[in-house]
Design an enzyme around this catalytic site. Structure first.
Site, mmCIF file in Angstrom:
data_model
loop_
_atom_site.group_PDB
_atom_site.id
_atom_site.type_symbol
_atom_site.label_atom_id
_atom_site.label_comp_id
_atom_site.label_asym_id
_atom_site.label_seq_id
_atom_site.Cartn_x
_atom_site.Cartn_y
_atom_site.Cartn_z
ATOM 1 N N HIS A 105 2.988 -4.388 -12.289
ATOM 2 C CA HIS A 105 2.213 -5.092 -13.322
ATOM 3 C C HIS A 105 2.923 -6.424 -13.587
ATOM 4 C CE1 HIS A 105 -0.580 -5.780 -16.420
ATOM 5 N NE2 HIS A 105 -0.275 -4.835 -17.288
ATOM 6 N N GLN A 108 2.471 -8.595 -16.804
ATOM 7 C CA GLN A 108 3.162 -7.972 -17.933
ATOM 8 C C GLN A 108 4.653 -8.286 -17.862
ATOM 9 O OE1 GLN A 108 1.623 -5.852 -20.436
ATOM 10 N NE2 GLN A 108 3.556 -6.446 -21.377
ATOM 11 N N CYS A 240 4.363 -2.220 -23.504
ATOM 12 C CA CYS A 240 3.292 -3.085 -22.980
ATOM 13 C C CYS A 240 1.960 -2.834 -23.667
ATOM 14 C CB CYS A 240 3.160 -2.891 -21.473
ATOM 15 S SG CYS A 240 2.795 -1.189 -21.016
ATOM 16 N N ARG A 268 0.999 -12.360 -23.559
ATOM 17 C CA ARG A 268 0.246 -12.219 -22.305
ATOM 18 C C ARG A 268 -0.612 -13.461 -22.072
ATOM 19 N NH1 ARG A 268 -0.919 -7.194 -20.096
ATOM 20 N NH2 ARG A 268 -1.957 -8.415 -18.502
HETATM 21 N N1 CP Z 1 -0.663 -4.104 -21.315
HETATM 22 C C1 CP Z 1 -1.869 -4.137 -20.713
HETATM 23 O O1 CP Z 1 -2.017 -4.509 -19.530
HETATM 24 O O2 CP Z 1 -2.906 -3.777 -21.524
HETATM 25 P P1 CP Z 1 -4.416 -3.517 -21.073
HETATM 26 O O3 CP Z 1 -4.412 -2.293 -20.203
HETATM 27 O O4 CP Z 1 -5.179 -3.311 -22.352
HETATM 28 O O5 CP Z 1 -4.901 -4.710 -20.303
HETATM 29 N N1 NVA Z 2 1.502 2.204 -16.993
HETATM 30 C C1 NVA Z 2 0.259 1.917 -17.676
HETATM 31 C C2 NVA Z 2 0.212 0.494 -18.099
HETATM 32 C C3 NVA Z 2 -1.021 0.084 -18.853
HETATM 33 C C4 NVA Z 2 -1.031 -1.367 -19.213
HETATM 34 C C5 NVA Z 2 -0.913 2.278 -16.780
HETATM 35 O O1 NVA Z 2 -0.866 1.973 -15.582
HETATM 36 O O2 NVA Z 2 -1.875 2.866 -17.276
#
Ligand code: CP
Ligand code: NVA
Length: 281
Positions: A105, A108, A240, A268
């Site tokens: 990610h 993030q 996050c 973000r």
């Molecule tokens: N932290 C994050 O990516 O949040 P969302 O899944 O809401 O986009």
């Molecule tokens: N680890 C989580 C992050 C969400 C922003 C997922 O992949 O669902």
């Protein structure tokens, strides 16, 4: 980007530019922060829901990449399989931004380093302790933290560790930057002397079938007042989001004076504007 926005508004460096946003999973922050970011920079973002595109189902990933490239100036995608990000990038003629995959990610991670820098004042030598599942989010924290000379300490239950290849890559980056990477199955050892305590959901999107098993294994890794007390006094608390309050983090910690959860969410937008301007302007 953040300072400019706070001073009254950003320069419209993306006037007339468009971003196609492909989502195979739900989102609040990623969707809204990218959409607002494009708007603030004078461009436009298009939300494409899982039902509309059917990435790899209704149409091949390669064809989606080829077609979207004829319409938009950039693609942001949130996918299940990281292979789909790589395939989009291979076949698109426009830049592709990873908005979360099962592997990592990065938007993030970039945001989180910015947020740590804002609150702690530096990155090199800062101890970032991540407690919880060895997932996509900690992968980006390890790879980025390794490059930035941070001391990244990861605590997971046995069987939920970060992949060896990710740790090896992070250690190689750390060897160059003067950073450190360590792992443990003991959450208290993980957070000792930490400047930052970070956690994420125990069950990521796509792992819902494992939820009951995970809920039985992860409670010792909950970020609560007792665990926070074992970190450096005044350590900042990060997540996050979305948070599952009462599971990986307690309300008193999420809403307490050390929490920077909502600064992270705001950032973000600022961090992604920098990515967008860099790639699309
Ligand atoms: N932290 C994050 O990516 O949040 P969302 O899944 O809401 O986009
Ligand atoms: N680890 C989580 C992050 C969400 C922003 C997922 O992949 O669902």
């Amino acid at each position: 980007m953040k300072a400019e926005w706070q001073a009254g508004g950003n320069q419209p460096v993306l006037r007339g530019k468009t971003l196609g946003m492909v989502f195979q999973k739900p989102s609040l922050r990623t969707r809204v922060s990218f959409e607002m970011g494009m708007l603030h920079l004078g461009g436009h973002a298009l939300y494409l829901s899982p039902n509309e595109i059917g990435l790899g189902g209704r149409e091949s990933v390669a064809d989606v990449a080829r077609v979207l490239s004829r319409y938009v100036d950039g693609i942001m995608a949130r996918v299940f399989s990281h292979e789909h990000i790589l395939e989009l990038a291979r076949y698109a003629r426009v830049p592709v931004i990873n908005g979360l995959s099962d592997y990592n990610h990065p938007c993030q991670g970039l945001t989180d380093f910015f947020t740590i820098w804002e609150h702690v004042g530096r990155l090199s030598g800062v101890k970032l302790a991540y407690v919880g599942d060895g997932n996509n989010v900690v992968t980006s924290l390890l790879l980025g933290g390794g490059k930035l000379g941070m001391d990244v300490s990861v605590g997971t239950p046995a069987g939920y560790e970060v992949k060896d290849a990710v740790l090896a890559q992070a250690r190689a980056f750390a060897a160059e930057s003067g950073g450190q990477v360590s792992t443990s199955n003991d959450p208290y050892q993980t957070v000792a002397d930490a400047d930052v305590v970070y956690t994420d959901t125990w069950t990521s999107m796509g792992q819902e079938a494992e939820q009951a098993r995970r809920k039985a294994v992860f409670p010792p890794f909950q970020v609560n007042a007792r665990l926070v007390a074992a970190a450096r006094p005044g350590a900042i608390i990060m997540h996050c989001l979305p948070a599952h309050r009462g599971d990986e983090i307690t309300d008193d910690v999420a809403d307490g004076p050390q929490s920077v959860l909502f600064d992270q969410a705001e950032n973000r937008m600022h961090a992604q504007k920098a990515i967008l301007a860099d790639l699309l302007a």
